[in-house]
Motif scaffolding. Structure first.
Motif, PDB file in Angstrom:
ATOM      1  N   ALA A 156      -1.633 -18.610  23.423  1.00 23.46           N
ATOM      2  CA  ALA A 156      -2.747 -19.511  23.162  1.00 23.46           C
ATOM      3  C   ALA A 156      -3.570 -19.758  24.199  1.00 23.46           C
ATOM      4  O   ALA A 156      -4.962 -19.874  23.952  1.00 23.46           O
ATOM      5  N   GLY A 157      -3.002 -19.614  25.379  1.00 26.76           N
ATOM      6  CA  GLY A 157      -4.028 -19.883  26.687  1.00 26.76           C
ATOM      7  C   GLY A 157      -3.106 -20.165  27.793  1.00 26.76           C
ATOM      8  O   GLY A 157      -1.717 -20.207  27.571  1.00 26.76           O
ATOM      9  N   HIS A 158      -3.562 -20.392  28.901  1.00 32.57           N
ATOM     10  CA  HIS A 158      -2.703 -20.632  30.117  1.00 32.57           C
ATOM     11  C   HIS A 158      -3.568 -21.377  31.265  1.00 32.57           C
ATOM     12  O   HIS A 158      -4.897 -21.248  31.176  1.00 32.57           O
ATOM     13  N   VAL A 159      -3.183 -22.023  32.036  1.00 34.13           N
ATOM     14  CA  VAL A 159      -3.780 -22.653  33.203  1.00 34.13           C
ATOM     15  C   VAL A 159      -4.159 -21.738  34.176  1.00 34.13           C
ATOM     16  O   VAL A 159      -3.241 -20.699  34.543  1.00 34.13           O
ATOM     17  N   THR A 160      -5.323 -21.722  34.719  1.00 34.80           N
ATOM     18  CA  THR A 160      -5.779 -21.004  35.781  1.00 34.80           C
ATOM     19  C   THR A 160      -6.074 -21.821  36.943  1.00 34.80           C
ATOM     20  O   THR A 160      -6.513 -22.904  36.881  1.00 34.80           O
ATOM     21  N   GLY A 161      -6.147 -21.095  38.092  1.00 33.03           N
ATOM     22  CA  GLY A 161      -6.656 -21.847  39.250  1.00 33.03           C
ATOM     23  C   GLY A 161      -7.990 -21.131  39.872  1.00 33.03           C
ATOM     24  O   GLY A 161      -8.236 -19.875  40.072  1.00 33.03           O
ATOM     25  N   SER A 162      -9.130 -21.881  40.325  1.00 34.64           N
ATOM     26  CA  SER A 162     -10.326 -21.206  40.739  1.00 34.64           C
ATOM     27  C   SER A 162     -10.654 -22.076  41.953  1.00 34.64           C
ATOM     28  O   SER A 162     -10.431 -23.141  42.172  1.00 34.64           O
ATOM     29  N   ALA A 163     -11.482 -21.358  42.823  1.00 31.25           N
ATOM     30  CA  ALA A 163     -11.947 -21.750  44.142  1.00 31.25           C
ATOM     31  C   ALA A 163     -13.468 -21.604  43.939  1.00 31.25           C
ATOM     32  O   ALA A 163     -14.096 -20.878  43.870  1.00 31.25           O
ATOM     33  N   TRP A 164     -14.124 -23.122  44.078  1.00 33.13           N
ATOM     34  CA  TRP A 164     -15.534 -23.101  44.270  1.00 33.13           C
ATOM     35  C   TRP A 164     -15.903 -23.097  45.534  1.00 33.13           C
ATOM     36  O   TRP A 164     -15.508 -24.179  46.395  1.00 33.13           O
ATOM     37  N   ILE A 165     -16.363 -22.049  46.317  1.00 34.20           N
ATOM     38  CA  ILE A 165     -16.183 -21.694  47.682  1.00 34.20           C
ATOM     39  C   ILE A 165     -17.804 -21.849  48.160  1.00 34.20           C
ATOM     40  O   ILE A 165     -18.804 -21.290  47.686  1.00 34.20           O
ATOM     41  N   ILE A 166     -18.026 -22.941  48.875  1.00 34.57           N
ATOM     42  CA  ILE A 166     -19.433 -23.217  49.703  1.00 34.57           C
ATOM     43  C   ILE A 166     -19.421 -22.870  50.976  1.00 34.57           C
ATOM     44  O   ILE A 166     -18.617 -23.001  51.573  1.00 34.57           O
ATOM     45  N   ASP A 167     -20.762 -22.813  51.508  1.00 32.83           N
ATOM     46  CA  ASP A 167     -20.841 -22.580  52.766  1.00 32.83           C
ATOM     47  C   ASP A 167     -20.794 -23.754  53.576  1.00 32.83           C
ATOM     48  O   ASP A 167     -21.051 -24.963  53.113  1.00 32.83           O
ATOM     49  N   THR A 168     -20.668 -23.925  54.803  1.00 34.44           N
ATOM     50  CA  THR A 168     -20.878 -24.988  55.657  1.00 34.44           C
ATOM     51  C   THR A 168     -22.017 -25.874  55.510  1.00 34.44           C
ATOM     52  O   THR A 168     -21.866 -27.036  55.937  1.00 34.44           O
ATOM     53  N   LYS A 169     -23.050 -25.405  55.453  1.00 38.51           N
ATOM     54  CA  LYS A 169     -24.254 -26.126  55.084  1.00 38.51           C
ATOM     55  C   LYS A 169     -24.410 -26.815  53.735  1.00 38.51           C
ATOM     56  O   LYS A 169     -25.566 -27.301  53.499  1.00 38.51           O
ATOM     57  N   ARG A 170     -23.550 -26.188  52.827  1.00 38.30           N
ATOM     58  CA  ARG A 170     -23.576 -26.724  51.448  1.00 38.30           C
ATOM     59  C   ARG A 170     -24.843 -26.489  50.880  1.00 38.30           C
ATOM     60  O   ARG A 170     -25.489 -26.949  49.987  1.00 38.30           O
ATOM     61  N   THR A 171     -25.274 -25.205  51.099  1.00 36.22           N
ATOM     62  CA  THR A 171     -26.611 -24.571  50.520  1.00 36.22           C
ATOM     63  C   THR A 171     -26.270 -23.185  49.381  1.00 36.22           C
ATOM     64  O   THR A 171     -27.177 -23.016  48.729  1.00 36.22           O
ATOM     65  N   HIS A 172     -25.085 -22.790  49.708  1.00 37.20           N
ATOM     66  CA  HIS A 172     -24.699 -21.473  48.883  1.00 37.20           C
ATOM     67  C   HIS A 172     -23.209 -21.587  48.344  1.00 37.20           C
ATOM     68  O   HIS A 172     -22.538 -22.304  48.988  1.00 37.20           O
ATOM     69  N   ALA A 173     -23.078 -20.937  47.254  1.00 40.65           N
ATOM     70  CA  ALA A 173     -21.962 -20.781  46.708  1.00 40.65           C
ATOM     71  C   ALA A 173     -21.432 -19.229  46.849  1.00 40.65           C
ATOM     72  O   ALA A 173     -22.440 -18.487  46.719  1.00 40.65           O
TER      73      ALA A 173
END
Length: 157
Positions: free
Chosen positions: A22-39
């Protein structure tokens, strides 16, 4: 979304296993740069979409560890650490049927990670491309509400 995920986890003992059809839990990473301007986004090979790195728990109930593992495997970035211990975002979304695998739901738990854009990236077999994308340009690659929600949350940090 949070309530939907909690109800799923509480009613499915095998929620961290891919065998739960039916479904399952997944884990994701929202990776941002040190200046917080890019992902950092990956062009997912199977889904043909620009997304954050992430993947299946495969029985591991420590979803933060899963997000870190998947981020490293999909980007090659060494020494990744969580921004903090808090969950950054959650989303439940349908994965379309593919081959013998039926359509199912990914109950995705997302964590915020910061990385240096100067570190070389290593493309995995799961992706067509990896790219640091300016936050204000992510909507040109992916218009999913959950991705745009993470952009907005990043801009509010």
């Amino acid at each position: 979304m949070r309530t939907r995920i909690l109800e799923f986890v509480q009613s499915h003992e095998d929620c961290f296993e891919r065998s739960q059809k039916a479904g399952h839990v997944t884990g994701s990473a929202w990776i941002i740069d040190t200046k917080r301007t890019h992902a950092l986004l990956t062009h997912h090979a199977k889904l043909n979409k620009w997304l954050q790195p992430g993947g299946h728990c495969d029985g591991d109930g420590d979803v933060a560890r899963v997000a870190l593992r998947e981020a490293h495997e999909e980007t090659g970035l060494p020494g990744l650490r969580l921004w903090n211990d808090s969950i950054f975002d959650v989303d439940a979304h349908e994965i379309p049927a593919r081959g013998a695998e039926p359509a199912h739901i990914h109950y995705d738990i997302r964590y915020l990670i910061q990385a240096d854009r100067g570190i070389p990236l290593k493309l995995s077999d799961e992706s067509h491309e990896l790219r640091w994308v300016r936050l204000d340009e992510i909507g040109k690659l992916n218009t999913d509400a959950s991705v745009l929600r993470m952009v907005a949350r990043t801009l509010s940090l």
